[in-house]
Scaffold this motif. Sequence first.
Motif, short mmCIF file in Angstrom:
data_model
loop_
_atom_site.label_atom_id
_atom_site.label_comp_id
_atom_site.label_asym_id
_atom_site.label_seq_id
_atom_site.Cartn_x
_atom_site.Cartn_y
_atom_site.Cartn_z
N GLU A 309 50.66 14.76 37.31
CA GLU A 309 49.32 15.33 37.39
C GLU A 309 49.30 16.57 38.28
N ARG A 312 50.58 19.36 36.33
CA ARG A 312 49.58 19.81 35.36
C ARG A 312 48.53 20.70 36.05
N LEU A 313 48.09 20.31 37.24
CA LEU A 313 47.11 21.11 37.97
C LEU A 313 47.69 22.47 38.34
N LYS A 315 50.04 24.05 36.71
CA LYS A 315 50.15 24.82 35.48
C LYS A 315 48.79 25.39 35.07
N GLU A 316 47.73 24.56 35.20
CA GLU A 316 46.38 25.03 34.86
C GLU A 316 45.99 26.22 35.74
N GLU A 319 48.01 29.35 34.65
CA GLU A 319 47.53 29.93 33.40
C GLU A 319 46.20 30.64 33.59
N ALA A 320 45.38 30.13 34.54
CA ALA A 320 44.09 30.75 34.82
C ALA A 320 44.20 31.91 35.80
N ARG A 335 42.16 11.83 38.79
CA ARG A 335 42.52 11.84 37.37
C ARG A 335 43.42 10.66 37.01
#
Length: 426
Positions: A309, A312-313, A315-316, A319-320, A335
């Motif tokens: 997780e 994933r955070l 990566k988010e 990407e932003a 989460r």
Amino acid sequence: MQISITAETPLEKRITITVPAGSVEEEVTQRLRQKARSARLPGFRPGRVPLAVVERHFGSDILMEVFDHLINETYFHALQEQSLRPVGRPEIQVDSGGRGQDLIYTAVIEVYPDFAPQVPAGTVTRQSAEVAESDVDATIEIMRQQRRQFVSVDRAAQAGDRVLLDFSGSMEGTPLPGGSAQDYPAILGGGRLLPELEGALTGLKAGEEKDVEITFPEDYHQQELAGKTAQFHLLIKDVAEPQLPEMDAAFALSLGIEDGEVETLRREVRENLEREARRISEMRLKTQVLELLVQGNQPDLPKQLLAQEMERLQKEASEAGTPVPDNAEEQGRRRVTLGLVMSEIARREQLRAERQEVAKVIEEIAEQYEDPEEVMTWYRGNPDRLGEAEAIALEAKVVAWVLERVTVIDEPVSFNQLIGREPGAP
């Protein structure tokens, strides 16, 4: 097969499995015989190679193959026998083994927590809104504003006009880096310029010039200018007022209404608003349900899931183009907790996403695009996207299951209140 389990932590298990020497030898002998039927070695006809010769040439490789096969087979058998649910792949270590010996190996795994999900007594509010004719009017007005055209006028600039200007800024006689431009378009009242500049431009006609002194705000995004005073020379080259398209067949056709009827346009706008109202209502209700589940459950969290997780955070955020939030660890734990609780509810209650429920999710997603049929085909032919749709459908079933066990208060609100827009605002 003998199985011994020790707990390193509540979720980490060390499984030691012993496979009898007889089982190892039986598997090795069988594979040697299979190899003998296909082996090609100098001096021997195909299929006529003695077993001892096959063993001398291929015995070590075959023993490793047997170990791999027996470890896979007995490991999954041990998981079923002990009712263990591993989070990821095991760490395998062969402790001992060979021809004529027991195969002893250890598998270290992290398992999902064993807990009974709790649904705390609580109250959630389900807001709902009827779409009024005024909501349709306001939405169409926004659509007209988005398609407005600007027409040059021979008068002083006022709020809402688009001005074309040249400007140059300086500070104590020194030009400001990046502080000048030519043919720069700006809409007065649009917030793109500093208020002092907009105020100076208001009332000027095309061809007029003006010098103005402004002080940059203390929180200005360019820190080197924050709180400082600069001088600007302004030249308006054009003033244009907005003209909205007429509410007629041409306007309807421009929005993709095939029959060009304004009433058809209004009907489609209403259907879109009603769909959006349902989506927001369901989203807010779901948010409250998830909060109840987080508050009512504190399962042990697998380290592997937390690490995934956090990745994933990160990566988010990457990407932003934003930094990882300061509360990323808290978000990650939340989460993972929600994922575990909802998954356990679905498992214990035997909730499944039915085919028609998944199809409905895909249809609702597709409705947001210009070519829904193309989107639906893409989802159905993409296993990953299909899995996402199945997850959404299953999540909806879990939320519905929780809603049957809490108090739900229905609250009618206006459409503007539901979408967070002030009543009467365009």
